[in-house]
Design a protein around this motif. Structure first.
Motif, short mmCIF file in Angstrom:
data_model
loop_
_atom_site.label_atom_id
_atom_site.label_comp_id
_atom_site.label_asym_id
_atom_site.label_seq_id
_atom_site.Cartn_x
_atom_site.Cartn_y
_atom_site.Cartn_z
N TRP A 156 0.83 -1.21 0.00
CA TRP A 156 0.00 0.00 0.00
C TRP A 156 0.87 1.26 0.00
O TRP A 156 0.56 2.23 -0.70
N ILE A 157 1.95 1.25 0.77
CA ILE A 157 2.86 2.41 0.79
C ILE A 157 3.43 2.65 -0.60
O ILE A 157 3.52 3.80 -1.06
N SER A 158 3.82 1.58 -1.29
CA SER A 158 4.31 1.73 -2.67
C SER A 158 3.22 2.28 -3.59
O SER A 158 3.49 3.11 -4.46
N LEU A 159 1.99 1.82 -3.37
CA LEU A 159 0.87 2.32 -4.17
C LEU A 159 0.65 3.80 -3.93
O LEU A 159 0.40 4.57 -4.88
N VAL A 160 0.73 4.23 -2.68
CA VAL A 160 0.56 5.65 -2.36
C VAL A 160 1.62 6.49 -3.06
O VAL A 160 1.33 7.53 -3.65
N GLU A 161 2.87 6.03 -3.01
CA GLU A 161 3.97 6.76 -3.66
C GLU A 161 3.72 6.90 -5.17
O GLU A 161 3.82 8.00 -5.73
N SER A 162 3.44 5.77 -5.83
CA SER A 162 3.28 5.80 -7.28
C SER A 162 2.04 6.60 -7.68
O SER A 162 2.05 7.32 -8.69
N GLU A 177 -10.78 13.14 -3.65
CA GLU A 177 -11.27 11.83 -4.10
C GLU A 177 -10.14 10.80 -4.07
O GLU A 177 -10.34 9.64 -3.70
N LEU A 178 -8.95 11.24 -4.47
CA LEU A 178 -7.82 10.33 -4.52
C LEU A 178 -7.40 9.90 -3.11
O LEU A 178 -7.06 8.73 -2.89
N GLU A 179 -7.43 10.82 -2.17
CA GLU A 179 -7.09 10.49 -0.79
C GLU A 179 -8.04 9.42 -0.24
O GLU A 179 -7.60 8.45 0.38
N ARG A 180 -9.33 9.60 -0.49
CA ARG A 180 -10.31 8.62 -0.02
C ARG A 180 -10.14 7.29 -0.75
O ARG A 180 -10.26 6.22 -0.14
N GLN A 181 -9.86 7.35 -2.04
CA GLN A 181 -9.68 6.12 -2.81
C GLN A 181 -8.50 5.31 -2.26
O GLN A 181 -8.56 4.08 -2.19
N LEU A 182 -7.41 5.98 -1.88
CA LEU A 182 -6.26 5.28 -1.35
C LEU A 182 -6.58 4.60 -0.02
O LEU A 182 -6.07 3.52 0.27
N VAL A 183 -7.40 5.23 0.79
CA VAL A 183 -7.85 4.58 2.03
C VAL A 183 -8.68 3.34 1.69
O VAL A 183 -8.53 2.28 2.32
N HIS A 184 -9.54 3.46 0.69
CA HIS A 184 -10.31 2.31 0.24
C HIS A 184 -9.38 1.21 -0.29
O HIS A 184 -9.63 0.01 -0.08
N ASP A 185 -8.32 1.61 -0.99
CA ASP A 185 -7.36 0.64 -1.51
C ASP A 185 -6.73 -0.16 -0.37
O ASP A 185 -6.52 -1.38 -0.49
N PHE A 186 -6.42 0.51 0.74
CA PHE A 186 -5.85 -0.20 1.88
C PHE A 186 -6.83 -1.26 2.39
O PHE A 186 -6.44 -2.41 2.65
N ALA A 187 -8.09 -0.86 2.54
CA ALA A 187 -9.10 -1.80 3.03
C ALA A 187 -9.26 -2.97 2.08
O ALA A 187 -9.40 -4.13 2.52
N ALA A 188 -9.25 -2.69 0.78
CA ALA A 188 -9.43 -3.76 -0.21
C ALA A 188 -8.26 -4.74 -0.18
O ALA A 188 -8.45 -5.96 -0.20
#
Length: 233
Positions: A156-162, A177-188
């Motif tokens: 997830w940290i790598s995903l946030v960076e990229s 929207e992107l900030e919220r999406q990244l939080v959703h990405d962590f949950a997924a």
């Protein structure tokens, strides 16, 4: 009539001033494009005096990266108040504040600028990633993570960076929207891994126990249910 007298800076004070000036210039343009002459002019001193405090631009760049990396690592530290989802959302807002303020410098740090290949630079980047990893574990109240949780967090940290690097190139997606999406990405990511690991499943249940109905993780569930529902005829 009195005239002002310029106060002579001490060695450490002058070094800190030059680091601050360099960071300000690097935040607007890639470090490759910033010259020692520009740094000297912005600091109000001569070029030779810059070299008195730093052997060259690389050493000044690395010192500026040290300050920036300390700042960036601190963006993952937020208060323990609220649910995990709300804390991760605050982390993302603080992280993107940094990306917004230091775009070219952030890109140079992650993609490799004048210090590419430098062991110091690589160590700074790795230090930020490790600090972020430990902070996420702290937010989840986990001390001995199972292997799959470590994989989830580091991925997830790598995903946030990229994602941040791609976003900087045009900023075509609204930042919020992107900030919220990244939080959703962590949950997924965590949910998929939990399906394969009972220990991680239990940790995730515990972490999500206090999620409010209007929190970012609950919002993800609503969006997934809507996605799975057949379209209205």
């Amino acid at each position: 009539m009195t005239t002002g007298v310029r106060r002579r800076m001490g060695v450490d004070e002058r070094r800190q001033q030059l680091i601050g000036v360099a960071l300000e210039l690097f935040s607007r343009r890639s470090p490759d494009e910033v010259s020692i002459d520009e740094i000297a002019a912005a600091a109000g001193i001569s070029r030779p005096l810059v070299y008195h405090y730093f052997p060259g631009k690389l050493s000044l760049y690395e010192a500026a990266l040290q300050r920036a990396s300390d700042d960036l690592a601190g963006r993952f530290m937020v208060s323990a108040e609220g649910s995990l989802g709300s804390r991760l959302l605050r982390v993302m807002r603080r992280f993107f504040d940094f990306v917004d303020d230091h775009g070219p410098g952030f890109a140079a740090l992650m993609r490799g600028g004048p210090a590419v290949g430098s062991s110091t630079t690589n160590a700074l980047v790795d230090g930020v990633r490790q600090a972020a990893y430990l902070q996420i574990l702290s937010h989840m109240n986990v001390q001995n993570p199972p292997a799959r949780l470590e994989l989830v967090i580091r991925s997830w940290i790598s995903l946030v960076e990229s994602t941040a690097l791609i976003w900087l190139d045009g900023r075509r997606i609204p930042r919020g929207e992107l900030e919220r999406q990244l939080v959703h990405d962590f949950a997924a990511l965590a949910a998929v891994s939990a399906a394969y690991d009972e220990e991680l499943s239990e940790l995730l249940r515990r972490s999500l126990r206090n999620e409010p109905g209007d929190g970012p993780f609950s919002d993800l569930v609503v969006r997934l249910i809507a996605l799975a529902s057949p379209p209205a005829s």
